[in-house]
Design an enzyme around this catalytic site. Sequence first.
Site, short mmCIF file in Angstrom:
data_model
loop_
_atom_site.label_atom_id
_atom_site.label_comp_id
_atom_site.label_asym_id
_atom_site.label_seq_id
_atom_site.Cartn_x
_atom_site.Cartn_y
_atom_site.Cartn_z
N SER A 289 -27.84 -26.97 52.42
CA SER A 289 -26.77 -27.59 53.41
C SER A 289 -25.55 -26.99 53.38
CB SER A 289 -26.71 -29.14 53.47
OG SER A 289 -28.06 -29.71 53.66
N GLU B 236 1.02 -1.27 -0.15
CA GLU B 236 -0.04 -0.05 -0.06
C GLU B 236 0.77 1.35 -0.02
OE1 GLU B 236 -3.16 0.60 -0.36
OE2 GLU B 236 -4.11 -1.28 0.06
#
Length: 681
Positions: free
Chosen positions: A342, A82
């Site tokens: 419990s 690019e």
Amino acid sequence: MRRRFATVGLGLIAAVFVAQYGLRDWVARTVLPDLTPETSVVVEANDGQLLRAFTVADGRWRLPVEVSEVSRAYLSQLIAFEDKRFYSHKGVDGLAALRAVGQAIWNGGVVSGGSTLTMQVARLLEDSGTGSWGGKLRQVRVAWALEQVASKDEILRLYLQLAPFGGNLEGVRAASLSYFRKEPARLTDAESALLVALPQSPEGRRPDRHFKRASAARDRVLARGVKAGVLSAEAAVAAQRETVPSRKYPFEFLAPHLAERVVAENPQALRHRLTLDRALQAKAEALLRAHVRGKHAALSGAVMVMDHQTGAVLASVGSPDYLDAGRQGFVDMTRALRSPGSTLKPLIYGLAFDAGKAHPETVIDDRPIRFGSYAPQNFDNQFRGQVRVREALQMSLNIPAVSLLDAVGPSVLMARMRRAGADPVLPNERPAGLAIGLGGLGLRLQDLMVIYASIARGGQAIPLVWRADVAEEPASRPPVLSPVAAWYVGDMLSDVPAPPTAPQHAVAYKTGTSYGHRDVWAIGFDGRHTVGVWMGRADGAAMPGQLGVGLAAPLLFDLFAAIKPALDPLPAPPDAALTVSTDQLPASLQQFRRPGVLDGRDKPEITFPPDGAHIALGGDPVLVAKVDRGVPPFTWLANGVPVEVGSFERQVELDTKGTGHLALSVIDATGVSQAVRVFIE
């Protein structure tokens, strides 16, 4: 036509060179677009991998990313393809611009734009066109101005976030995750080349729609990389053999409940780094889904895993499926208030050890008992007589646990839960009573995690930590239990039988089932990790027949297996731990004695008939008598004559042999008696 292009082209060349070398004031007056474009909010695991992302306002995926988080293979090919002079020009590459203008004059139209990465960023920031000279001139001006206020890495970062990759994907991180299911730091040469090529024609080269075009464009980038010297010919040939993806993958959707929670807590932050282990989180979610599959359609569940040495939460699953409306999957059950069943018993026993009321080898009664109006029952409505405290916890007997809680006090249990970092909630804000020991209060899974983590840490509390990007100094808290009491509890729980295929005696764990089978639990720890499981219905409805040991415990051990191949050993006993048999204990610890009860015995109490009552039998001489408390078997006497001997029942039918005054007595197995006087009519 060519003359017009030539005129425009020469004007553009002049503008470029004048902008670079003459009209700095013109550039200085440039109004720049916002250099902080909106990016997706992301929630990441402890290593930076994506857990969940949120789209930006217009539904696009635009994930934040830093230059340092992208592979060198991608960056080098991007620059080579690019903008090979990116690090030397000032926003506009004069040579590239001359070439572009020459091609335009010769061909009668724009052939190659000559845009630098800076110019592309300018276009992306303003969403300006790519094919007009006016647009190019604006990009030149913005690019030059941009280079005055931003570093090369800052400009590159903007490109990495804004470049289009087809559909609603913007930025290299979104593209890498969607096309390759990996972070951009791990891109290969072939993958990098494809992502370099896509922004040139993001829709025309989408590999999920235009496979051949995408492959050809990728190969052109690879060839350019070889020509630029950033890629060897051999590497390019190998990269060409890699298959181009033919589909887009959905973005990760891990830990959705916790992700929404942290985003809501800090909505300004764009990146949230959590303590979660991504791989473990994925395994935990899959395991929970597998364990509810085939069961009731409304069955939900929640899972948490923490490192109790640091407090870091490594996995947090709020439901089997966030999108499952039938299970109300959107509800985060790690934070839902439920009955703990419990699961508080281990803490009760630990408090009794610290208070000097009991030892694991202390003998305790498991028999019918009443505390005022409260008469707890065991889960199976059976009684075992005298058992060791160790056995009472391992069998999860209710009556011994309530007896010990009565001895230490419900308020102490509440205070120690809060000291651990839990936030217990009492129904209707009533004072804490003995029922809290069997689940008569509200707790969250995350509350039980810190309670059990404190036991695993020798009694020392540690807060849950789920944010890796916020440094917090842990608040100093007094110990929840002493090291000896905590070790006693862990040692007893490690002897609870594990599921048949799981390692035995390696995990200290407790299951629990709340009243009506609404909640089932399994919480446990080894030497390093604490794991918690809740299962039930999000709407609180009952699940008859579901027990923690059969539903939640297998998942608990599957989670431990998912954490690591070998469990960390549980701690060795502290020096002060007393590891002896019952008969070697001090006399005061050999048998648990309820406070205020002579010799540990409850006197039997005739609850019917009441003392002084007049009872009409209507010609039937049989009187129904009832006794509470006391130790069976019982002997009943009428006017001093035995009428029932050796009865284990608490309700008997007695032959009164007539009418008139009756002295009724009962004697329990320990020789303690009670008598009432009634009148039989």
